[in-house]
Motif scaffolding. Structure first.
Motif, mmCIF file in Angstrom:
data_model
loop_
_atom_site.group_PDB
_atom_site.id
_atom_site.type_symbol
_atom_site.label_atom_id
_atom_site.label_comp_id
_atom_site.label_asym_id
_atom_site.label_seq_id
_atom_site.Cartn_x
_atom_site.Cartn_y
_atom_site.Cartn_z
ATOM 1 N N CYS A 30 0.867 -1.162 0.050
ATOM 2 C CA CYS A 30 0.090 -0.206 -0.081
ATOM 3 C C CYS A 30 0.826 1.360 0.123
ATOM 4 C CB CYS A 30 -1.084 -0.042 1.167
ATOM 5 S SG CYS A 30 -2.192 1.357 1.127
ATOM 6 N N GLU A 80 -3.653 -2.455 -0.704
ATOM 7 C CA GLU A 80 -4.155 -1.860 -1.931
ATOM 8 C C GLU A 80 -4.036 -2.878 -3.200
ATOM 9 O OE1 GLU A 80 -6.144 -0.282 -4.458
ATOM 10 O OE2 GLU A 80 -6.239 0.364 -2.659
ATOM 11 N N THR A 106 -10.688 -0.874 -2.786
ATOM 12 C CA THR A 106 -9.696 0.136 -3.031
ATOM 13 C C THR A 106 -9.833 1.483 -2.267
ATOM 14 O OG1 THR A 106 -8.381 0.864 -4.880
ATOM 15 C CG2 THR A 106 -10.932 0.626 -5.280
#
Length: 246
Positions: A30, A80, A106
């Protein structure tokens, strides 16, 4: 050639990341640095475990009766998920062949648009888009990055008429003010593709992960919002005709 991704963990009976019972793949990596992140150990792009789509699908299929009976399916979360768009796209393609509902969870921080992003969205039945803060400076304070890519992604979903649920975490001192909620509601209002807004009360369930990694959890003094605060925030959206739940 087999498509390989890096995953943090799997949850076979998730009930809060999309409709029904869901098999959730938490992808590794992420780029946001949310102060309240409950999956701090997903940030490292090279962490987690490598897995091929076929191996993952063999696990998913074993839960198909539970997923289908509940109107559920498969959710790619994170970390993510879009950072591994090739893998998630291949996973969702395999899910569609099996008739399984697909959901992409997301933060919309898409660095560069390319055909694989839209191909992934073509194979996605529902997008859960987490908008942390509509005010850019407050977003930077909370996540260390700008919100511009997320808002552009939201508009891209609108242009595609992609079925979307917006998620908004209510955090004391960061996102629990009426002004921020009002600005977000006004941003969302024209978006016919947005079915609802999920208001998520802040919690500190991930605090122990920060401590285990030898890092200081910054929001120790922040308490979860009370029901009155959640109702006030909800009313901001419903007064504009937006379906909001918590």
């Amino acid at each position: 050639m087999a498509v390989t991704g890096r995953i943090h963990s799997l949850e076979s009976f998730g009930t809060v990341d999309g409709p029904g019972i869901r098999f959730i793949t938490f992808m590794q990596g992420c780029l946001m640095r949310c102060q309240y992140c409950h999956n701090r150990d997903t940030w490292d792009l090279q962490g987690g475990k490598a897995i091929e789509v076929d191996e993952l699908m063999s696990q998913i299929i074993s839960y198909r009766p539970f997923l289908e009976a509940s109107g559920g399916g498969v959710t790619a979360s994170g970390g993510e998920a879009i950072l591994q768009a090739d893998f998630v796209n291949a996973l969702f393609q395999a899910c569609k062949k099996e008739g399984l509902h697909t959901c992409l969870d997301t933060n919309g921080f898409v660095r560069k648009y390319n055909p694989i992003i839209d191909e992934l969205l073509d194979n996605t039945d529902l997008v859960l888009l987490d908008i942390k803060q509509i005010n850019d400076q407050k977003h930077i304070d909370l996540t260390k990055v700008s919100n511009q890519r997320t808002l552009q992604f939201a508009q891209h979903l609108q242009q595609r008429q992609q079925k979307t649920w917006i998620r908004y975490v209510v955090v004391g001192g960061f996102t629990d003010d009426i002004e921020s909620a009002q600005a977000l509601a006004e941003f969302i209002k024209p978006m016919a593709n947005v079915e609802k807004v999920e208001l998520l009360p802040y919690h500190e369930l991930g605090k122990h992960k920060w401590e285990a990694m030898g890092e200081e959890y910054q929001l120790t003094q922040i308490s979860p919002p009370n029901s009155a605060t959640m109702e006030q925030i909800k009313r901001v959206f419903t007064d504009l005709g937006i379906n909001a739940v918590y």
